[in-house]
Design an enzyme around this catalytic site. Structure first.
Site, PDB file in Angstrom:
ATOM      1  N   ASP A 144     -51.628 -35.249  -3.036  1.00  0.00           N
ATOM      2  CA  ASP A 144     -52.651 -35.374  -3.688  1.00  0.00           C
ATOM      3  C   ASP A 144     -53.517 -36.716  -3.231  1.00  0.00           C
ATOM      4  O   ASP A 144     -52.869 -37.503  -2.455  1.00  0.00           O
ATOM      5  CB  ASP A 144     -52.336 -35.990  -5.495  1.00  0.00           C
ATOM      6  CG  ASP A 144     -51.899 -34.712  -6.169  1.00  0.00           C
ATOM      7  OD1 ASP A 144     -52.152 -33.619  -5.608  1.00  0.00           O
ATOM      8  OD2 ASP A 144     -51.175 -34.780  -7.054  1.00  0.00           O
ATOM      9  N   ASP A 162     -55.830 -28.058  -7.008  1.00  0.00           N
ATOM     10  CA  ASP A 162     -55.921 -28.546  -8.721  1.00  0.00           C
ATOM     11  C   ASP A 162     -57.222 -28.230  -9.213  1.00  0.00           C
ATOM     12  O   ASP A 162     -57.627 -27.461 -10.213  1.00  0.00           O
ATOM     13  CB  ASP A 162     -55.630 -29.987  -8.797  1.00  0.00           C
ATOM     14  CG  ASP A 162     -54.252 -30.377  -8.288  1.00  0.00           C
ATOM     15  OD1 ASP A 162     -53.210 -29.479  -8.437  1.00  0.00           O
ATOM     16  OD2 ASP A 162     -53.783 -31.577  -8.115  1.00  0.00           O
TER      17      ASP A 162
END
Length: 196
Positions: A144, A162
């Site tokens: 991330d 995401d």
């Protein structure tokens, strides 16, 4: 004098197979499925590789001041930092594979003409595949790096995959809502047309 090899009125002879009316829809469906999956996966894999090769783990790099920055981290849980503990990586890997199976069932039942739903399913699938790939190859979990917020009030760090899952899920919900509304309108119209 009539033509010997066929009808001269432009009609299709019975022994010939005319193009099926759904062929164009099926081609559009295929493109609407493959293109988002390829584009999202390519962007997701490329950006994660760039982050891993450019930044140190937990390094923060401002992009738009403190509001938007790159923060390299790993997440063993689900999207946006959701974590259930030690076995998060395996649990969410299995959950993602089940979700892909459910999406496959929905996709098969979706008519080619319902392009928004096809596109939504493609986005969710692409995002799921991107994060599944990370969970398989990286013990540390999903990469991330997109970090938004103001001061200490920050959105959970996320990635391209995401984002695709979130946008796809919203589009899918809208698609189901619109379908439900159409069905209610048809039912109401049928009820009005039925004599007492």
């Amino acid at each position: 004098m009539p033509e010997a090899s066929g009808r001269g009125d432009g009609a299709t002879p019975e022994h010939e197979s005319p193009a099926l009316p759904g062929n164009g829809d099926r081609a559009a469906r295929l493109w609407l499925t493959l293109v988002p999956i390829v584009v999202v996966l390519a962007l997701d894999i490329a950006t994660k590789a760039w982050v891993m090769n450019t930044f140190e783990l937990y390094e923060r790099t401002p992009v738009i001041g403190d509001f938007f920055r790159f923060t390299y981290t790993h997440n063993r849980g689900a999207a946006f930092g959701l974590d259930i503990g030690e076995h998060s990586r395996i649990f969410f890997l299995i959950l993602s594979l089940i979700a892909l199976g459910v999406l496959g069932v929905i996709y098969r039942g979706t008519p080619s003409s319902d392009r928004p739903r096809v596109f939504a399913i493609a986005l969710i699938s692409a995002g799921a595949l991107g994060n599944i790939w990370d969970r398989i190859r990286l013990e540390a979990g999903v990469v991330d790096f997109l970090d938004f917020g103001i001061g200490t009030h920050r959105f959970p760090i996320f990635n391209i995959a995401d984002s695709a899952v979130t946008v796809g899920a919203v589009l899918l919900l809208i698609s189901f809502w619109l379908e439900g509304r159409r069905e209610r309108e048809l039912a109401a119209a049928a009820a009005e047309a039925t004599p007492e």
